[in-house]
Scaffold this motif. Structure first.
Motif, PDB file in Angstrom:
ATOM      1  N   HIS A  38       0.750  -1.296  -0.149  1.00  0.00           N
ATOM      2  CA  HIS A  38      -0.009  -0.071  -0.041  1.00  0.00           C
ATOM      3  C   HIS A  38       0.730   1.238   0.141  1.00  0.00           C
ATOM      4  CE1 HIS A  38      -3.251   2.633   1.162  1.00  0.00           C
ATOM      5  NE2 HIS A  38      -4.060   1.151   1.300  1.00  0.00           N
ATOM      6  N   ILE A  39       0.422   2.160  -0.706  1.00  0.00           N
ATOM      7  CA  ILE A  39       1.156   3.456  -1.231  1.00  0.00           C
ATOM      8  C   ILE A  39       1.606   4.265   0.924  1.00  0.00           C
ATOM      9  CG2 ILE A  39      -0.414   5.605  -0.884  1.00  0.00           C
ATOM     10  CD1 ILE A  39       2.920   4.968  -3.106  1.00  0.00           C
ATOM     11  N   LEU A  40       0.640   3.872   1.420  1.00  0.00           N
ATOM     12  CA  LEU A  40       0.555   4.603   2.717  1.00  0.00           C
ATOM     13  C   LEU A  40       1.709   3.891   3.667  1.00  0.00           C
ATOM     14  CD1 LEU A  40      -2.860   5.447   4.135  1.00  0.00           C
ATOM     15  CD2 LEU A  40      -1.311   6.676   4.166  1.00  0.00           C
ATOM     16  N   TYR A  41       1.800   2.444   3.082  1.00  0.00           N
ATOM     17  CA  TYR A  41       2.754   1.241   3.983  1.00  0.00           C
ATOM     18  C   TYR A  41       4.216   2.133   4.096  1.00  0.00           C
ATOM     19  CZ  TYR A  41       4.841  -2.350   6.043  1.00  0.00           C
ATOM     20  OH  TYR A  41       5.786  -3.357   6.802  1.00  0.00           O
ATOM     21  N   GLN A  42       4.007   2.304   2.482  1.00  0.00           N
ATOM     22  CA  GLN A  42       5.352   2.854   1.601  1.00  0.00           C
ATOM     23  C   GLN A  42       5.732   4.059   2.174  1.00  0.00           C
ATOM     24  OE1 GLN A  42       5.799   1.538  -2.331  1.00  0.00           O
ATOM     25  NE2 GLN A  42       4.945  -0.752  -2.039  1.00  0.00           N
ATOM     26  N   LEU A  43       4.839   5.300   2.208  1.00  0.00           N
ATOM     27  CA  LEU A  43       5.332   6.475   2.093  1.00  0.00           C
ATOM     28  C   LEU A  43       5.576   7.034   4.139  1.00  0.00           C
ATOM     29  CD1 LEU A  43       5.386   9.118   1.673  1.00  0.00           C
ATOM     30  CD2 LEU A  43       2.531   9.605   1.650  1.00  0.00           C
ATOM     31  N   LEU A  44       4.867   6.140   4.619  1.00  0.00           N
ATOM     32  CA  LEU A  44       5.273   6.347   6.157  1.00  0.00           C
ATOM     33  C   LEU A  44       6.215   5.566   7.085  1.00  0.00           C
ATOM     34  CD1 LEU A  44       1.380   6.246   7.392  1.00  0.00           C
ATOM     35  CD2 LEU A  44       3.324   8.073   7.841  1.00  0.00           C
TER      36      LEU A  44
ATOM     37  N   PRO B 112      11.676   4.419  -1.007  1.00  0.00           N
ATOM     38  CA  PRO B 112      10.692   3.481  -0.540  1.00  0.00           C
ATOM     39  C   PRO B 112       9.776   2.987  -1.246  1.00  0.00           C
ATOM     40  CG  PRO B 112       9.974   5.750   0.283  1.00  0.00           C
ATOM     41  CD  PRO B 112      10.803   5.748  -0.121  1.00  0.00           C
ATOM     42  N   PHE B 113       9.515   3.658  -2.652  1.00  0.00           N
ATOM     43  CA  PHE B 113       8.358   2.469  -3.210  1.00  0.00           C
ATOM     44  C   PHE B 113       8.729   1.973  -4.494  1.00  0.00           C
ATOM     45  CE2 PHE B 113       7.535   7.582  -1.920  1.00  0.00           C
ATOM     46  CZ  PHE B 113       6.456   7.242  -1.226  1.00  0.00           C
ATOM     47  N   SER B 114       7.729   0.771  -4.374  1.00  0.00           N
ATOM     48  CA  SER B 114       8.107   0.530  -5.412  1.00  0.00           C
ATOM     49  C   SER B 114       7.360   1.029  -7.040  1.00  0.00           C
ATOM     50  CB  SER B 114       7.395  -0.774  -4.948  1.00  0.00           C
ATOM     51  OG  SER B 114       6.142  -0.948  -4.846  1.00  0.00           O
ATOM     52  N   ASP B 115       6.768   1.770  -6.810  1.00  0.00           N
ATOM     53  CA  ASP B 115       5.623   2.598  -8.395  1.00  0.00           C
ATOM     54  C   ASP B 115       6.598   3.639  -9.052  1.00  0.00           C
ATOM     55  OD1 ASP B 115       3.636   3.623  -9.538  1.00  0.00           O
ATOM     56  OD2 ASP B 115       3.818   5.855  -8.816  1.00  0.00           O
TER      57      ASP B 115
END
Length: 604
Positions: free
Chosen positions: A315-321, A555-558
């Protein structure tokens, strides 16, 4: 700001509907929630995790760095004391003052008890020698000047409490009735308080939260005498913040009625200096328990645990936080054991002891009578806080200037990252994981005021999510840096910010009584060693504690989110350059919000 092109980053629920993969099984979520269990040790504080979950502990290298710094510091300071002990005993011997009158200890305890005391402020210099591994803080040169005292309220280790003075703060019916007659004649000019308020030249620092937090009996038992002072500052023609009046207790009880007297420049110099030290010590107590421990460490832990429990790793929130939760659970577990428990640092060395520190945490989070409101998360947002304290036009407030640079950069970063996932408010409302996260924060996390009252704590828009996440990342990075990394620079020279005071202040209000020397109020040699080692270790900067914001891995996969992160780091580099250029013109640079010095998380 226009929306960037959306790179669709689906949740597991959406992938399930698309028939690509199945949503995480209930067994997966059960395992996650078992790993990150809430523990209801402090029901009146933000929720915290049980123990240190597997994979959340300190790296081995960090443990050895931490221990090495601690041991080296203790040994160095003890060597300094040994070098002081030899001439001390020699002088006692030749004066015939060593008399073995004791029984089991041959009187040695009496001799060494005197050795533990300070004879003069100059003796503090013994701790800053090549063999102690401690650099003397620059503040040691002018710590007792009024100008330096005022400057530290803006750029010291707790630069978040000063606020603009209102007429009601110092009116005759207030707890702090300062008058023109009290403060005048002021060196260099006469001050008209009413005109100064209108001209935005009066500011105040007060601690109603410390009001009567310990009793006289408890003070005598602890041998520590915390105050709840109020201090009035005047912005002079050189735009320097100068203290002009101090009251030691916010609302004195029946046994301290004399403490209603207000101390000014017209008081004896030793009384004025003692009053300033009382303010500095109260500021240190508030910084340690509320500004630092509660408002950053404990608060962010609730967000960390909720994220791990309710948000899936893709989830984008997980990777952001989660990069901003690195080592937070481990350092908080250590803090609860080392600081908050009986026999811990707050109990043995802090101004308030075990019960007083617990009470301060409770007041800081749940409010105190009508003078301290309960802590609501949305009010910690930097723009809200600065406006609430009315300090947007306060000159030379470099914490505010640099914090706003960081806040705006983080908010833009969060906005653009979330726009890669959410196109409409409905996307947020239908995001099952984000909604579960919000509910977890309010229930098990025990977070008050997640959003302003008009939003009724409803996570029903992209902007609401942006506001929460921006505040979380800012607190976990910049705000923690601002209230943590100045500790050695300002409390490493103990007279400047003593963690506790060891004599009553009643002598300041008693005529014809002997004045207690400042050295007798300050921590003794042993307590000084403990304070110095603690603040030295707690200010272990990147890369020893964690990566900095400038060296953090993407931290992102996207792909689109990756690009936003790269843009964010470019902006941080620009901020680094901007602050460095400003600092080059300052005699005392403000360095704590340089992005290269801001850790990725609360990791120390």
């Amino acid at each position: 700001m226009g929306k960037i092109r959306r790179s669709y980053f689906p949740t597991f629920v959406e992938l399930k509907h698309q028939g690509i993969i199945r949503y995480m099984s209930s067994q997966y979520w059960q395992a996650v929630e078992k790993k990150f269990q809430w523990e209801d040790t402090y029901s009146n504080l933000p929720g915290h995790v049980k123990g240190v979950p597997r994979g959340q502990g300190f790296p081995i290298k960090k443990i050895f760095t931490f221990l090495g710094m601690t041991i080296k510091g203790i040994i160095g300071l003890l060597i300094a004391q040994l070098l002081h002990l030899v001439p001390y005993l020699w002088q006692k011997l030749i004066k015939g003052e060593i008399v073995f009158t004791g029984t089991a200890d041959f009187g040695l305890l009496t001799i060494f008890a005197q050795f533990n005391d300070w004879n003069s402020l100059d003796e503090f210099n013994e701790f800053f020698q090549p063999w102690t591994f401690f650099k003397k803080p620059d503040v040691a040169e002018d710590w007792n000047s009024d100008i330096e005292f005022g400057r530290q309220r803006l750029t010291g280790m707790n630069p978040i409490l000063i606020r603009k003075c209102q007429a009601d703060d110092i009116s005759p019916s207030s707890n702090f009735p300062v008058t023109d007659e009290l403060v005048n004649p002021f060196p260099g000019q006469d001050i008209n308080l009413a005109a100064a308020i209108q001209a935005n030249r009066l500011y105040i620092l007060d601690f109603p939260i410390l009001n009567q937090i310990t009793t006289k009996i408890l003070e005598e038992q602890l041998g520590r005498y915390p105050q709840s002072p109020s201090c009035l500052f005047y912005l002079d023609d050189k735009q320097q913040l100068i203290p002009i009046a101090i009251k030691l207790q916010y609302e004195p009880d029946a046994e301290h009625q004399a403490y209603r007297q207000i101390i000014t420049h017209k008081s004896p110099p030793e009384d004025w200096q003692a009053a300033k030290v009382a303010v500095a010590s109260a500021d240190a107590a508030y910084q340690g328990v509320v500004s630092h421990l509660l408002n950053t460490h404990l608060l962010i832990e609730a967000f960390s645990v909720s994220t791990y429990r309710k948000i899936s790793p893709s989830h984008i929130l997980y990777q952001l936080l989660t990069p901003h939760y690195f080592n937070t659970l481990a350092i908080n577990n250590m803090a609860r054991n080392v600081f908050l428990e009986r026999g811990g640092f707050f109990d043995a060395t802090g101004a308030l002891g075990y019960y007083g520190s617990r009470e301060l945490l409770n007041r800081g989070y749940n409010g105190y009578e009508k003078v301290v409101p309960k802590l609501e998360f949305y009010k910690l947002a930097l723009p809200y806080d600065l406006k609430n304290r009315d300090v947007l036009d306060l000159p030379n407030y470099y914490y505010r200037d640099d914090a706003l640079l960081m806040w705006n950069a983080i908010k833009d970063y969060v906005t653009e990252v979330l726009q890669t996932r959410y196109q409409t408010d409905a996307d947020v409302v239908s995001d099952r994981e984000a909604q579960a996260w919000k509910e977890e924060l309010m229930t098990n996390g025990n977070i008050y005021g997640l959003l302003p009252p008009e939003r009724d704590n409803q996570l029903n828009s992209i902007q609401a999510l942006i506001d929460i996440v921006t505040n979380v990342i800012f607190i976990a990075t910049a705000q923690h840096a601002a209230v943590n990394f100045g500790q050695y620079d300002y409390a490493g020279w103990v007279p400047n910010n003593p963690f506790a005071l060891y004599q009553s202040f009643s002598d300041l209000f008693t005529t014809n009584s002997a004045k207690i020397p400042l050295t007798k109020r300050l921590p003794n040699r042993l307590e000084t060693i403990k304070q110095m080692v603690l603040v030295k270790v707690l200010t272990m900067t990147p890369p020893h504690s964690s990566q900095s914001l400038l060296t953090l891995d993407n931290p992102f996969s996207d792909t689109s989110a990756k690009q936003v992160f790269e843009k964010f780091q470019q902006r941080l580099q620009e901020i680094e350059t901007q602050i460095s250029q400003r600092n080059s013109s300052l005699s005392k640079p403000y360095i704590y919000l340089l992005p290269s010095r801001i850790p990725q998380s609360i990791a120390i």
